[in-house]
Motif scaffolding. Structure first.
Motif, PDB file in Angstrom:
ATOM      1  N   LEU A 106       0.767  -1.237  -0.048  1.00 33.87           N
ATOM      2  CA  LEU A 106       0.004   0.164   0.110  1.00 33.87           C
ATOM      3  C   LEU A 106       0.892   1.281  -0.045  1.00 33.87           C
ATOM      4  O   LEU A 106       0.485   2.227  -0.657  1.00 33.87           O
ATOM      5  CB  LEU A 106      -0.973  -0.050   1.067  1.00 33.87           C
ATOM      6  N   ALA A 162      -7.425   5.333  -0.873  1.00 35.31           N
ATOM      7  CA  ALA A 162      -7.119   4.217   0.097  1.00 35.31           C
ATOM      8  C   ALA A 162      -8.235   4.490   1.321  1.00 35.31           C
ATOM      9  O   ALA A 162      -8.443   3.485   1.609  1.00 35.31           O
ATOM     10  CB  ALA A 162      -5.851   4.743   0.893  1.00 35.31           C
ATOM     11  N   LEU A 163      -8.704   5.475   1.593  1.00 37.01           N
ATOM     12  CA  LEU A 163      -9.849   5.632   2.653  1.00 37.01           C
ATOM     13  C   LEU A 163     -10.865   4.798   2.034  1.00 37.01           C
ATOM     14  O   LEU A 163     -11.590   4.226   2.618  1.00 37.01           O
ATOM     15  CB  LEU A 163      -9.928   7.024   2.855  1.00 37.01           C
ATOM     16  N   GLY A 207     -11.350   2.813  -0.640  1.00 41.15           N
ATOM     17  CA  GLY A 207     -11.093   1.348  -0.551  1.00 41.15           C
ATOM     18  C   GLY A 207     -11.135   0.445   0.843  1.00 41.15           C
ATOM     19  O   GLY A 207     -11.639  -0.467   0.794  1.00 41.15           O
ATOM     20  N   ALA A 208     -10.516   1.270   1.948  1.00 44.84           N
ATOM     21  CA  ALA A 208     -10.465   0.569   3.075  1.00 44.84           C
ATOM     22  C   ALA A 208     -11.932   0.439   3.542  1.00 44.84           C
ATOM     23  O   ALA A 208     -12.521  -0.460   4.422  1.00 44.84           O
ATOM     24  CB  ALA A 208      -9.737   1.275   3.923  1.00 44.84           C
ATOM     25  N   VAL A 268     -14.300   6.090   8.371  1.00 45.35           N
ATOM     26  CA  VAL A 268     -13.909   4.697   8.106  1.00 45.35           C
ATOM     27  C   VAL A 268     -12.884   4.314   9.462  1.00 45.35           C
ATOM     28  O   VAL A 268     -13.203   3.128   9.780  1.00 45.35           O
ATOM     29  CB  VAL A 268     -12.537   4.783   6.980  1.00 45.35           C
ATOM     30  N   ALA A 308      -9.521  -4.479   4.981  1.00 43.54           N
ATOM     31  CA  ALA A 308      -9.417  -2.885   4.684  1.00 43.54           C
ATOM     32  C   ALA A 308      -8.125  -2.660   4.237  1.00 43.54           C
ATOM     33  O   ALA A 308      -7.998  -1.616   3.190  1.00 43.54           O
ATOM     34  CB  ALA A 308      -9.552  -2.277   6.394  1.00 43.54           C
ATOM     35  N   LEU A 309      -7.138  -3.245   4.440  1.00 44.67           N
ATOM     36  CA  LEU A 309      -5.880  -2.851   3.813  1.00 44.67           C
ATOM     37  C   LEU A 309      -5.786  -3.188   2.138  1.00 44.67           C
ATOM     38  O   LEU A 309      -5.377  -2.600   1.603  1.00 44.67           O
ATOM     39  CB  LEU A 309      -4.648  -3.945   4.527  1.00 44.67           C
ATOM     40  N   ALA A 344      -7.903  -0.967   0.375  1.00 43.22           N
ATOM     41  CA  ALA A 344      -6.985   0.334  -0.028  1.00 43.22           C
ATOM     42  C   ALA A 344      -6.047   0.209  -1.140  1.00 43.22           C
ATOM     43  O   ALA A 344      -5.915   1.046  -1.799  1.00 43.22           O
ATOM     44  CB  ALA A 344      -6.503   0.874   1.576  1.00 43.22           C
ATOM     45  N   VAL A 399      -6.341   2.244  -4.731  1.00 44.07           N
ATOM     46  CA  VAL A 399      -5.202   2.996  -5.117  1.00 44.07           C
ATOM     47  C   VAL A 399      -4.590   2.651  -6.561  1.00 44.07           C
ATOM     48  O   VAL A 399      -4.516   3.509  -7.429  1.00 44.07           O
ATOM     49  CB  VAL A 399      -4.088   2.827  -4.167  1.00 44.07           C
TER      50      VAL A 399
END
Length: 359
Positions: free
Chosen positions: A34, A88-89, A91-92, A227, A310-311, A314, A318
């Protein structure tokens, strides 16, 4: 055997297959990937900036040094960094929402679209755009509020239909969500046709297919808080989510207030979906695909599944946003175009593989 031991044994039995990858090393790998993807997202574009210069600009800004003359500082800090962080936010958040909804209905192929939540959030946000509610710096907050109201109203309607006659049936919830979601999608299309001018119509349509083009630093505040808060709340209830997979009677037998947990779970996912739709539009497949992939390789224990979903969510968004910005020279691709092209064949492959292993 104690109640605690019985609960643990049942959770381990029903939370899904044993993980094929250890959670801690997987989280480290995803975290490093990430970070690399965020660096690439800021460095790559119509003007390529070396990664060292990217981190130099970030360090100077965080340490309070004044911006240097030239365009690199502007591109890195004002344009690309907020967009990469928003990707990233979102996606998480989608990874968390998908995981929670799949536990809610005990179906690994469920997502907010299936329950109509995304459609309600989209209707609220499109109504705000078409009616001109919120402008300038308040646009993000105005859209977030409208999308949240739409998502929560849809939640209330779907929940009321699903609870008719008493009791709770996941199938009834899914059917109610699909029917109400389709109705709201039709009404959203009607509102799009009522847009004041052609440019506004095109903007709304592009937004409905997912876009992070409006990212800026003030806009990050609401999704970041949503989030993080939703992630902590869900993680604290990972045991309850595991229990839902065992069925209502078994979950109640190990001390879970099933009705309350479902109501709270539906409220939290509606809130988070509304915020995500407000800042990024409707993004397809991520909330469906990410938890499904993570569950296949890590198992179904939500204590591991939630943070890793979540990871992975994100990281995925991205990378997708990089493709959307750089795939074509003349224009930017809507995010849902790329996520659908990636998600549909990937999901079909995973389903075929899973069905083959079960037979």
């Amino acid at each position: 055997m104690t109640v605690a031991a019985t609960t643990t044994r049942r959770e381990n039995t029903t939370a899904g297959p044993r993980s094929t990858l250890p959670a801690a090393p997987t989280a480290v790998v995803l975290g490093v990937a990430l970070l690399a993807a965020l660096t690439a997202a800021v460095a790559w574009g119509s003007t390529t900036i070396p990664p060292g210069e990217v981190w130099g600009v970030v360090w100077r800004r965080l340490s309070g040094e004044p911006a240097r003359p030239g365009t690199n500082d502007l591109i890195v800090w004002q344009l690309r960094a907020p967009r990469a962080l928003l990707a990233a936010l979102v996606g998480a958040g989608l990874g968390l929402v998908g995981t929670a909804v799949q536990a809610l209905v005990r179906n690994p192929l469920a997502d907010p679209y299936l329950l109509g939540i995304s459609s309600g959030a989209s209707l609220g946000a499109v109504a705000a755009i078409v009616l001109g509610l919120g402008a300038g710096s308040a646009l993000g907050l105005g859209l977030s509020g409208a999308a949240f109201v739409g998502a929560l109203a849809t939640f209330a309607l779907v929940w009321a239909v699903a609870r008719r006659g008493g009791g709770f049936a996941p199938l009834r919830l899914v059917l109610a969500g699909v029917a109400i979601g389709q109705f709201l999608s039709g009404f959203t299309s009607y509102l799009v046709l009522q847009a004041g001018d052609e440019q506004q119509t095109q903007g709304v349509l592009f937004w409905l297919m997912g876009s992070l083009g409006g990212a800026n630093w003030p806009l990050l505040a609401v999704p970041a808080v949503a989030v993080v808060a939703a992630g902590l709340w869900l993680q604290a209830r990972a045991r309850g989510l595991n229990a839902l997979l065992m069925g209502d009677e078994t979950a109640a037998g190990v001390g879970i207030d099933v009705t309350r947990l479902r109501r709270e779970l539906f409220t939290v996912t509606s809130m988070l979906t509304g915020v995500l739709v407000a800042v990024s539009g409707a993004i397809a497949f991520v909330a469906l695909m990410v938890p499904h992939i993570c569950r296949l390789v890590l198992g179904g224990d939500h204590r591991r599944l939630l943070p890793l979903s979540a990871l992975f969510g994100a990281l995925l968004l991205v990378v997708v946003d990089i493709l959307c910005r750089t795939a074509m020279d003349t224009q930017e691709l809507p995010i849902s175009v790329v996520t659908s092209l990636i998600g549909a064949p990937t999901l079909l492959y995973l389903l075929d593989r899973r069905l083959g292993s079960d037979s």
